[in-house]
Write a protein that holds these residues in place. Structure first.
Motif, PDB file in Angstrom:
ATOM      1  N   TRP A  41       1.258  21.593 -35.143  1.00  0.00           N
ATOM      2  CA  TRP A  41       0.675  22.155 -36.363  1.00  0.00           C
ATOM      3  C   TRP A  41      -0.443  21.241 -36.848  1.00  0.00           C
ATOM      4  O   TRP A  41      -0.243  20.039 -36.908  1.00  0.00           O
ATOM      5  CB  TRP A  41       1.748  22.305 -37.437  1.00  0.00           C
ATOM      6  N   SER A  96      11.043  22.365 -36.493  1.00  0.00           N
ATOM      7  CA  SER A  96      11.595  23.648 -36.938  1.00  0.00           C
ATOM      8  C   SER A  96      13.116  23.654 -36.905  1.00  0.00           C
ATOM      9  O   SER A  96      13.755  24.238 -37.792  1.00  0.00           O
ATOM     10  CB  SER A  96      11.055  24.794 -36.074  1.00  0.00           C
ATOM     11  N   ARG A 134       2.827  19.231 -43.605  1.00  0.00           N
ATOM     12  CA  ARG A 134       4.163  19.321 -42.994  1.00  0.00           C
ATOM     13  C   ARG A 134       5.196  19.002 -44.067  1.00  0.00           C
ATOM     14  O   ARG A 134       5.003  18.092 -44.872  1.00  0.00           O
ATOM     15  CB  ARG A 134       4.280  18.304 -41.854  1.00  0.00           C
ATOM     16  N   ASP A 135       6.284  19.754 -44.090  1.00  0.00           N
ATOM     17  CA  ASP A 135       7.376  19.528 -45.038  1.00  0.00           C
ATOM     18  C   ASP A 135       6.867  19.446 -46.477  1.00  0.00           C
ATOM     19  O   ASP A 135       7.113  18.472 -47.195  1.00  0.00           O
ATOM     20  CB  ASP A 135       8.149  18.253 -44.673  1.00  0.00           C
ATOM     21  N   TRP A 182       2.430  17.394 -35.361  1.00  0.00           N
ATOM     22  CA  TRP A 182       3.753  17.989 -35.151  1.00  0.00           C
ATOM     23  C   TRP A 182       4.500  18.251 -36.460  1.00  0.00           C
ATOM     24  O   TRP A 182       4.211  17.677 -37.499  1.00  0.00           O
ATOM     25  CB  TRP A 182       4.610  17.096 -34.246  1.00  0.00           C
ATOM     26  N   ALA A 183       5.482  19.126 -36.338  1.00  0.00           N
ATOM     27  CA  ALA A 183       6.468  19.394 -37.397  1.00  0.00           C
ATOM     28  C   ALA A 183       7.765  19.791 -36.690  1.00  0.00           C
ATOM     29  O   ALA A 183       7.766  20.081 -35.485  1.00  0.00           O
ATOM     30  CB  ALA A 183       5.991  20.501 -38.323  1.00  0.00           C
ATOM     31  N   ASN A 222      -1.043  16.794 -42.178  1.00  0.00           N
ATOM     32  CA  ASN A 222      -1.346  16.863 -40.752  1.00  0.00           C
ATOM     33  C   ASN A 222      -2.840  16.955 -40.478  1.00  0.00           C
ATOM     34  O   ASN A 222      -3.301  16.504 -39.428  1.00  0.00           O
ATOM     35  CB  ASN A 222      -0.622  18.041 -40.101  1.00  0.00           C
ATOM     36  N   TYR A 273      -3.686  20.852 -44.353  1.00  0.00           N
ATOM     37  CA  TYR A 273      -2.556  21.391 -43.586  1.00  0.00           C
ATOM     38  C   TYR A 273      -1.403  20.410 -43.726  1.00  0.00           C
ATOM     39  O   TYR A 273      -1.515  19.243 -43.326  1.00  0.00           O
ATOM     40  CB  TYR A 273      -2.955  21.578 -42.118  1.00  0.00           C
ATOM     41  N   ARG A 326       8.139  24.224 -44.272  1.00  0.00           N
ATOM     42  CA  ARG A 326       8.089  23.293 -43.141  1.00  0.00           C
ATOM     43  C   ARG A 326       6.660  23.015 -42.715  1.00  0.00           C
ATOM     44  O   ARG A 326       6.345  21.935 -42.219  1.00  0.00           O
ATOM     45  CB  ARG A 326       8.913  23.845 -41.981  1.00  0.00           C
ATOM     46  N   SER A 327       5.792  24.007 -42.905  1.00  0.00           N
ATOM     47  CA  SER A 327       4.355  23.788 -42.688  1.00  0.00           C
ATOM     48  C   SER A 327       3.592  24.753 -43.578  1.00  0.00           C
ATOM     49  O   SER A 327       4.045  25.882 -43.821  1.00  0.00           O
ATOM     50  CB  SER A 327       3.972  23.972 -41.212  1.00  0.00           C
TER      51      SER A 327
END
Length: 473
Positions: free
Chosen positions: A141, A102, A320-321, A99-100, A281, A318, A352-353
């Motif tokens: 994500w 938005s 996140r943030d 997850w991320a 991620n 991959y 964010r990703s």
């Protein structure tokens, strides 16, 4: 006597055959930002939200008339009703996290483009029509559609409570704003607060019914894209009070504590996550760069974990943030654990990703290789095979350990003989080594270790090896 040139040729042949010469793959990078809901699609129209809240009111009244309502209406909000995280990765999914975030709740009632989140930032949105975002949007994500189709991102109850309403049968591959209502589960807690879990996959919501109770962490559904949605995500919306008799105004809250949260002072989370929360991620290997088709097509990920010597491998991370000015360390390790290649990649923008790929042509050294990423103190490994593992290697690779995370003792489940076990911290320091003579190692007491991340390295009688990430709580 061999000439010096002959010895040099033989030495080169030997070293090259075991993959001693690493490739410089750092310059092969491609990738960038992944954007979710660029057009800021409103998750519920005003009419839909009114319908949702009226259905909740109606069912509360019905449960009250049946003497089945668990909420004590004389009770004020209890500080013990705190929320845990509502998204959980399915056991066995090939990721590190799924997850991320938005968007958060918009604290600024003005519009358009006058947004304010709880942390005084702009990680939220409004619309020209006067809508201010009213929940937390948690998107999946990487590979959102694949995750949805494979049920890899689960929605779980953030707190114990009673199902007040549920919807299951709406289409789940929405890409635009539409007139469809989402699939969702609504839960009222003992203090009267209500949580809305929206956009679920069609047919995935719990088989329980209105009036049934759920426990914290209990399965509620799968992250999907039903209703007004541009891709799979959970819209999580919380009310401290819903006026069941229609008198007064329903009270929306933002579960995050922050300087610019004008709705409530205290956090509603058991453990509030950081506003910017960098994470790896996934660390994966592919035969080609993944393809992200137009919504709602499932991604073609080209995931692959077994390669032939000389075959081209795409090494992927991959994030996140992603933080501008930070760097990620990347390593490829040979089957014996020695370093094949190592480099740092500078991250120049905040996303964010994001996704990044590097290309390597595999040397002719068969066995289980390791692709490792280290970012912001987090270490994630991905195992892939070059050539064909022997039967013994395959059996050894099937070893598992439990529990993980652990407190004191780790148990080893294996049909193979485990000759040696060693525990290494994230800096590479060996914390302990255990051998068991003529008997296989079945358990390891790690009570003396401090809390944190470690790596358990196991070795078999025929030099088979496996490394497992451990977390001590």
């Amino acid at each position: 006597m061999k000439s010096n040139s002959t010895l040099l040729i033989l030495s080169c042949f030997f070293l090259c055959s075991i993959g001693a010469f690493s490739q410089d793959i750092s310059s092969t990078v491609t990738g960038g930002e992944y954007k979710f809901n660029e057009n800021n699609t409103q998750c519920l129209t005003d009419e839909q939200r009114k319908e949702v809240l009226n259905d909740i009111r109606s069912n509360i009244s019905l449960l009250r008339s049946q003497n089945r309502l668990i909420h004590n209406e004389t009770q004020k909000r209890a500080p013990t009703i705190l929320l845990s995280w509502p998204v959980k990765m399915k056991d066995g999914a090939p990721y590190n996290e799924v997850w991320a975030i938005s968007n958060y709740v918009d604290q600024n009632p003005e519009y358009p483009n006058k947004v304010l989140d709880y942390n005084c930032g702009t990680r939220t949105y409004d619309t020209k029509a006067g809508y201010n975002h009213m929940g937390v949007d948690i998107y999946t994500w990487p590979f959102s559609w694949k995750m949805m189709d494979n049920d890899e991102a689960e929605i779980v109850a953030a707190a114990p409570g009673q199902i007040i309403d549920i919807g299951r049968n709406q289409s789940d591959r929405s890409c635009v704003s539409n007139s469809n209502l989402w699939n969702a589960v609504y839960i009222q807690h003992a203090d009267g607060s209500v949580a809305l879990y929206g956009h679920m996959k069609k047919g995935s919501p719990t088989s329980k019914n209105v009036g049934d109770t759920v426990e914290r962490g209990e399965y509620l559904g799968i992250v999907g894209s039903s209703g007004n949605s541009t891709g799979p995500h959970l819209h999580f919306e919380v009310y401290s009070e819903i006026k069941w008799n229609g008198v007064g105004q329903d009270v929306l809250i933002d579960p995050y504590a922050g300087e610019c949260n004008s709705m409530n002072n205290d956090s509603w989370w058991e453990e509030q996550k950081p506003y910017v929360n960098p994470n790896i991620n996934a660390v994966l290997t592919h035969s080609a760069p993944p393809v992200f088709p137009d919504c709602p097509g499932q991604e073609n990920t080209f995931e692959k974990n077994v390669f032939e010597p000389g075959e081209r491998v795409h090494l992927a991370v991959y994030l996140r943030d992603q933080l501008a000015g930070s760097k990620i360390n990347l390593k490829v390790l040979r089957p014996n654990g020695t370093l094949y290649t190592n480099w740092d990649f500078d991250l120049t923008s905040s996303y964010r990703s994001s996704y990044w790929y590097w290309i390597i042509d595999m040397p002719s050294l068969s066995g289980e290789w390791t692709w490792r990423a280290t970012y912001q103190g987090q270490v994630v490994d991905h195992k892939f095979t070059v050539g064909t593992l022997s039967v013994k290697d395959t059996e050894f690779d099937a070893i598992s350990i439990h529990p993980n995370p652990f407190n004191d003792v780790v148990y080893i489940q294996s049909n193979s003989f485990v000759k040696k076990a060693s525990v290494v911290d994230i800096l590479g320091k060996t914390m302990m080594i255990k051998t068991n003579g003529a008997e296989t190692i079945k358990e390891i007491n790690l009570k003396s270790l401090s809390k944190g991340l470690y790596f358990l390295r196991l070795e078999g009688v025929n030099k088979e090896q496996k490394t497992i990430k451990l977390i001590k709580e």
